[in-house]
Design an enzyme around this catalytic site. Structure first.
Site, short mmCIF file in Angstrom:
data_model
loop_
_atom_site.label_atom_id
_atom_site.label_comp_id
_atom_site.label_asym_id
_atom_site.label_seq_id
_atom_site.Cartn_x
_atom_site.Cartn_y
_atom_site.Cartn_z
N ASP A 177 0.88 -1.16 0.00
CA ASP A 177 0.00 0.00 0.00
C ASP A 177 0.93 1.23 0.00
OD1 ASP A 177 -2.33 1.64 0.45
OD2 ASP A 177 -1.70 1.80 2.55
N LEU A 178 0.42 2.39 -0.34
CA LEU A 178 1.28 3.57 -0.41
C LEU A 178 1.14 4.49 0.82
CD1 LEU A 178 3.19 5.43 -2.13
CD2 LEU A 178 1.11 6.46 -3.03
N ASP A 179 -0.06 5.08 0.93
CA ASP A 179 -0.29 6.07 2.00
C ASP A 179 -0.25 5.40 3.37
OD1 ASP A 179 -1.14 8.58 0.43
OD2 ASP A 179 -2.43 7.06 -0.43
N THR B 290 1.31 10.31 4.12
CA THR B 290 0.53 11.36 3.47
C THR B 290 -0.78 11.65 4.22
OG1 THR B 290 -0.19 9.59 2.06
CG2 THR B 290 1.33 11.17 1.08
N TRP C 272 -8.87 17.76 3.81
CA TRP C 272 -10.27 17.46 4.18
C TRP C 272 -10.76 18.42 5.27
CZ3 TRP C 272 -12.84 15.24 0.74
CH2 TRP C 272 -12.50 14.04 0.12
N LEU D 23 -10.67 7.37 7.64
CA LEU D 23 -10.62 7.59 6.19
C LEU D 23 -9.40 6.93 5.56
CD1 LEU D 23 -11.75 11.33 5.89
CD2 LEU D 23 -13.12 9.25 5.88
N LYS D 24 -8.53 6.33 6.39
CA LYS D 24 -7.35 5.67 5.85
C LYS D 24 -7.77 4.52 4.95
CE LYS D 24 -3.88 6.93 9.23
NZ LYS D 24 -3.08 6.53 10.37
N GLY D 25 -7.20 4.47 3.77
CA GLY D 25 -7.51 3.39 2.84
C GLY D 25 -8.84 3.56 2.13
N SER E 239 -14.72 8.99 1.10
CA SER E 239 -14.28 9.86 2.20
C SER E 239 -15.20 11.06 2.31
CB SER E 239 -12.84 10.35 1.96
OG SER E 239 -11.94 9.28 1.91
N LYS F 178 -10.55 19.55 -3.14
CA LYS F 178 -9.77 18.80 -2.15
C LYS F 178 -8.51 18.27 -2.82
CE LYS F 178 -8.35 15.09 0.24
NZ LYS F 178 -7.59 13.92 -0.21
N SER G 96 -2.60 0.47 -4.25
CA SER G 96 -3.07 1.64 -3.50
C SER G 96 -4.43 2.12 -4.00
CB SER G 96 -2.05 2.78 -3.68
OG SER G 96 -2.61 4.02 -3.34
N ALA G 97 -5.21 2.73 -3.09
CA ALA G 97 -6.51 3.29 -3.47
C ALA G 97 -6.35 4.66 -4.11
CB ALA G 97 -7.38 3.42 -2.23
N SER G 98 -5.16 5.23 -4.02
CA SER G 98 -4.99 6.62 -4.44
C SER G 98 -4.85 6.78 -5.95
CB SER G 98 -3.74 7.21 -3.78
OG SER G 98 -3.46 8.47 -4.33
N LYS H 31 -11.05 -0.92 -1.62
CA LYS H 31 -10.82 -1.74 -0.42
C LYS H 31 -11.97 -1.48 0.54
CE LYS H 31 -5.85 -0.86 -0.91
NZ LYS H 31 -4.67 -0.15 -0.38
N GLU I 55 0.09 -3.25 4.71
CA GLU I 55 -1.08 -2.36 4.79
C GLU I 55 -1.18 -1.66 6.14
OE1 GLU I 55 -3.75 -0.81 3.99
OE2 GLU I 55 -3.96 -1.37 1.89
N ASP I 56 -1.61 -0.40 6.14
CA ASP I 56 -1.80 0.29 7.42
C ASP I 56 -3.27 0.49 7.75
OD1 ASP I 56 -2.16 2.22 5.33
OD2 ASP I 56 -2.12 3.77 6.89
C1 G6P Z 1 -5.44 6.17 0.33
C2 G6P Z 1 -5.55 7.05 1.57
C3 G6P Z 1 -6.94 7.66 1.67
C4 G6P Z 1 -7.29 8.37 0.37
C5 G6P Z 1 -7.26 7.37 -0.80
C6 G6P Z 1 -7.56 8.03 -2.14
O1 G6P Z 1 -6.14 5.00 0.56
O2 G6P Z 1 -5.27 6.30 2.73
O3 G6P Z 1 -6.95 8.57 2.74
O4 G6P Z 1 -8.58 8.94 0.44
O5 G6P Z 1 -5.95 6.81 -0.85
O6 G6P Z 1 -6.53 8.91 -2.45
P1 G6P Z 1 -6.54 10.02 -3.59
O7 G6P Z 1 -5.10 10.46 -3.68
O8 G6P Z 1 -6.98 9.34 -4.85
O9 G6P Z 1 -7.48 11.08 -3.18
MG MG Z 2 -2.75 3.18 3.56
#
Ligand code: G6P
Ligand code: MG
Length: 218
Positions: free
Chosen positions: A9-11, A17, A25, A44-46, A52, A76, A114-116, A145, A169-170
């Site tokens: 996972d990244l964040d 981050t 937010w 909101l993690k993950g 979110s 945002k 990662s979800a990001s 996730k 994963e965190d």
């Molecule tokens: C990760 C973070 C979340 C974030 C999501 C989406 O899972 O832990 O806090 O909302 O990624 O990230 P993004 O960069 O696409 O807004």
């Molecule tokens: Mg994470």
């Protein structure tokens, strides 16, 4: 040597981050007259960007038009991107490079999961892009996730069966996703929160080279 797939996972795992997501937010919530605490940010993690904002609105008992929803999502992210633009290698979490280098030395495939939607930008900012054989992020999935989709796609991209993959994963949702994918889950954080993971460490400084080697051999 046997091969395992290592999915990160990244964040909160590679870089911290969460503080930037929180600041962005929080400003948004303030504009809507919603109190938004650090404890709520934990939840909101993950969690994807759309989900979110839905959660923040629910906590503040607010309903808004779809148009405003989209506008706020854009704002945002713009603010979040302005924080990311300042990031550099100093923001890589302790001992992450040691583990990545060991895996490379041992010829083990590595993927991001990662979800990001900003994952590629962040990896480039901290100069880790070339450490990954595959990158699967929020742009590649249709189910967030705790659905296992992101990790299953990552396993496929590095050509390793899910049962031979190990996920770092965190977040609660991320550990659940890894478990549902039938992978070994390594929680990075507190045992109280991530008790459902196969193993939990507070950070990478606690993960020894021998532990990584034992994962590869077993
Ligand atoms: C990760 C973070 C979340 C974030 C999501 C989406 O899972 O832990 O806090 O909302 O990624 O990230 P993004 O960069 O696409 O807004
Ligand atoms: Mg994470």
């Amino acid at each position: 040597m046997s091969k395992k797939g290592f999915i990160f996972d990244l964040d909160g795992v590679i870089v911290d981050t969460a503080k930037y997501h929180f600041l962005a937010w929080q400003r948004l919530a303030k504009g809507l007259d919603i109190d938004f605490t650090e404890e709520e940010n934990e939840q909101l993690k993950g969690v994807s960007r759309v989900r979110s904002l839905e959660k923040i609105l629910a906590w503040g008992n607010k309903t808004i038009s779809q148009e405003l929803f989209n506008e706020l999502m854009g704002k945002k992210n713009e603010e979040y991107l302005s924080f990311i633009a300042e990031m550099d290698q100093n923001e890589i979490l302790p001992d992450v490079p040691r583990v990545l280098n060991l895996l490379k030395e041992m010829d083990q495939p590595i993927s991001l999961g990662s979800a990001s939607k900003n994952a590629r930008t962040i990896l480039e900012r901290v100069n880790l892009r070339s450490n990954f054989n595959a990158i699967v992020d929020g742009n590649d999935v249709s189910k967030a996730k705790p659905d296992p989709e992101v990790f299953l796609i990552a396993a496929k991209q590095i050509n390793i069966a899910p049962k031979d993959c190990i996920v770092f994963e965190d977040s609660v949702a991320g550990v659940t996703a890894a478990n549902s994918a039938n992978m070994i889950s390594i929680g990075i954080g507190s045992k109280d929160v991530l008790g459902h993971a196969t193993y939990v460490f507070s950070d990478f400084t606690e993960i020894s080279d021998d532990f990584i080697k034992s994962l590869i051999e077993n």
